[in-house]
Design an enzyme around this catalytic site. Structure first.
Site, short mmCIF file in Angstrom:
data_model
loop_
_atom_site.label_atom_id
_atom_site.label_comp_id
_atom_site.label_asym_id
_atom_site.label_seq_id
_atom_site.Cartn_x
_atom_site.Cartn_y
_atom_site.Cartn_z
N TYR A 168 0.83 -1.19 0.00
CA TYR A 168 0.00 0.00 0.00
C TYR A 168 0.87 1.25 0.00
O TYR A 168 1.61 1.51 0.96
CB TYR A 168 -0.93 0.03 1.21
N LYS A 184 -23.09 6.67 -5.14
CA LYS A 184 -22.68 8.02 -5.56
C LYS A 184 -22.33 8.11 -7.04
O LYS A 184 -22.28 9.21 -7.59
CB LYS A 184 -21.50 8.49 -4.72
N LEU A 191 -21.23 0.74 -4.47
CA LEU A 191 -22.39 0.47 -3.63
C LEU A 191 -22.71 1.59 -2.64
O LEU A 191 -23.60 1.46 -1.81
CB LEU A 191 -22.21 -0.87 -2.91
N PRO A 217 -16.24 -4.17 0.61
CA PRO A 217 -17.68 -4.43 0.77
C PRO A 217 -18.53 -3.41 0.01
O PRO A 217 -19.72 -3.66 -0.23
CB PRO A 217 -17.90 -4.32 2.28
N LEU A 218 -17.93 -2.28 -0.38
CA LEU A 218 -18.65 -1.28 -1.17
C LEU A 218 -18.31 -1.37 -2.65
O LEU A 218 -18.69 -0.50 -3.43
CB LEU A 218 -18.32 0.13 -0.66
#
Length: 346
Positions: free
Chosen positions: A55, A216, A213, A207-208
């Protein structure tokens, strides 16, 4: 905040895990602001922090290490290895050679002497799983790692790893970290049954579904510059495809978002809260990784901690995206080498 057991480790983790991929060059470049988000998450009841060496090329781990000074024992700290961390041929993968180097670099960046959870970020077709598990077992016995996990492994490779551990007397993977959301449900077919069979914890990522999800992204609007879609140009072709409006899969996502928005409205909750609660409703899931870039995003995500979906809402979601479905192959998280042309053709 609810807490669940991470497999059979005896470690209790919050159902909402703070993911730190958005800290550093890939997202929030303000180290002090990222530290405020981390501390606010802990103050809000989150005791589980997940990062990875790759990351922002190590910057995320550095941010987490600085932010946790004086609070290290308040969290279950997890990191991952596998992805390239330099130009060398051996600066990546799941070999003993790289694992022993990667752990030292992660511990240094995180300013700690041990990780509570060390995860293999992806399978490595060039390395025997016994080689990987043997090296990781040594890290556990040296006290540098408390528990082991895999990430985005196919079900059969999870089972293979469990059998190798039992046969060779090695430490075993105690959890799996797969992609899972309303749009990415393929793990319901083979991964979740396997992890439940072996008593493993499951920490789901995205999870989005990369922000889809939240609701927007609208067909008629241009994405905001600071949104995941707006920043896709910085992350290369793979990420660009995930938000390319001309792709058939993304057109289907817009249609599905419209249908899901109606379900959320009927339930009296936001799409974001419904999406997170959906992943945590599966009995095989331990925790869902939240990836906020701002404090406002964190506060909204944590507000979903007490949301529970009733049977009617879950059934309505199943009608829109059936169990086991995968809306877009680009969201699978791992392209297995046996699906490449070279592996399928003489």
């Amino acid at each position: 905040m609810e807490y669940r057991m991470l497999g059979a480790t005896g470690i209790h983790v919050s159902t909402h895990c703070l993911g730190t991929m958005m800290f550093g060059e890939w997202g929030n470049r303000d180290h002090d602001d990222a530290a405020r988000i981390i501390n606010a998450a802990i103050d809000g009841g989150i005791n589980f922090v997940d990062t990875a060496d790759v990351y922002s090329n190590g910057e995320s781990e550095e941010i987490v290490g600085k932010a946790l000074k004086g609070r290290r024992d308040e969290v279950v700290l997890a990191s991952k290895f596998h992805n390239p961390m330099g130009p060398g041929q051996n600066e990546q993968g799941n070999s003993r050679l790289w694992i022993m180097r990667a752990i030292e670099a992660s511990l240094r960046r995180l300013q700690t002497d041990h990780l509570d959870l060390y995860q293999v970020h992806r399978p490595d077709p060039d390395t025997d799983v016994e080689e990987t598990l043997s090296a990781l077992t040594d890290l556990v016995r040296q006290g540098k790692v408390r528990a082991l996990g895999s990430s985005t492994y196919p079900g059969w490779q999870i089972q293979e790893a469990q059998q190798v551990s039992e046969r060779r007397g090695l430490e075993r993977f105690r959890c799996e970290q797969p992609p899972y959301s309303i749009f990415v449900r393929q793990i319901e077919r083979d991964v979740l049954p396997v992890t439940q069979r072996f008593g493993m914890g499951v920490i789901v990522w995205s999870p989005l579904c990369r922000g889809w999800l939240t609701g927007k992204y609208r067909r008629e609007d241009r994405p905001e510059a600071e949104s995941r879609a707006g920043r896709a140009q910085e992350r290369g072709d793979y990420v660009i495809r995930q938000f390319d409006r001309s792709r058939r899969e993304n057109q289907r996502k817009f249609d599905l978002v419209d249908a899901l928005r109606a379900v959320a409205d009927k339930a009296g909750i936001s799409m974001t809260h419904m999406a997170i609660a959906f992943t945590l409703a599966h009995p095989g899931v331990t925790s869902a990784i939240l990836g906020p870039r701002t404090l406002d995003q964190l506060q909204d995500l944590v507000a979903a901690a007490d949301v529970r979906l009733d049977e009617q809402t879950l059934d309505a979601i199943d009608e829109i995206v059936p169990p086991g479905d995968l809306v877009d192959e680009n969201d699978r998280g791992y392209t297995p080498p046996w699906m490449e042309a070279a592996a399928r053709r003489r």
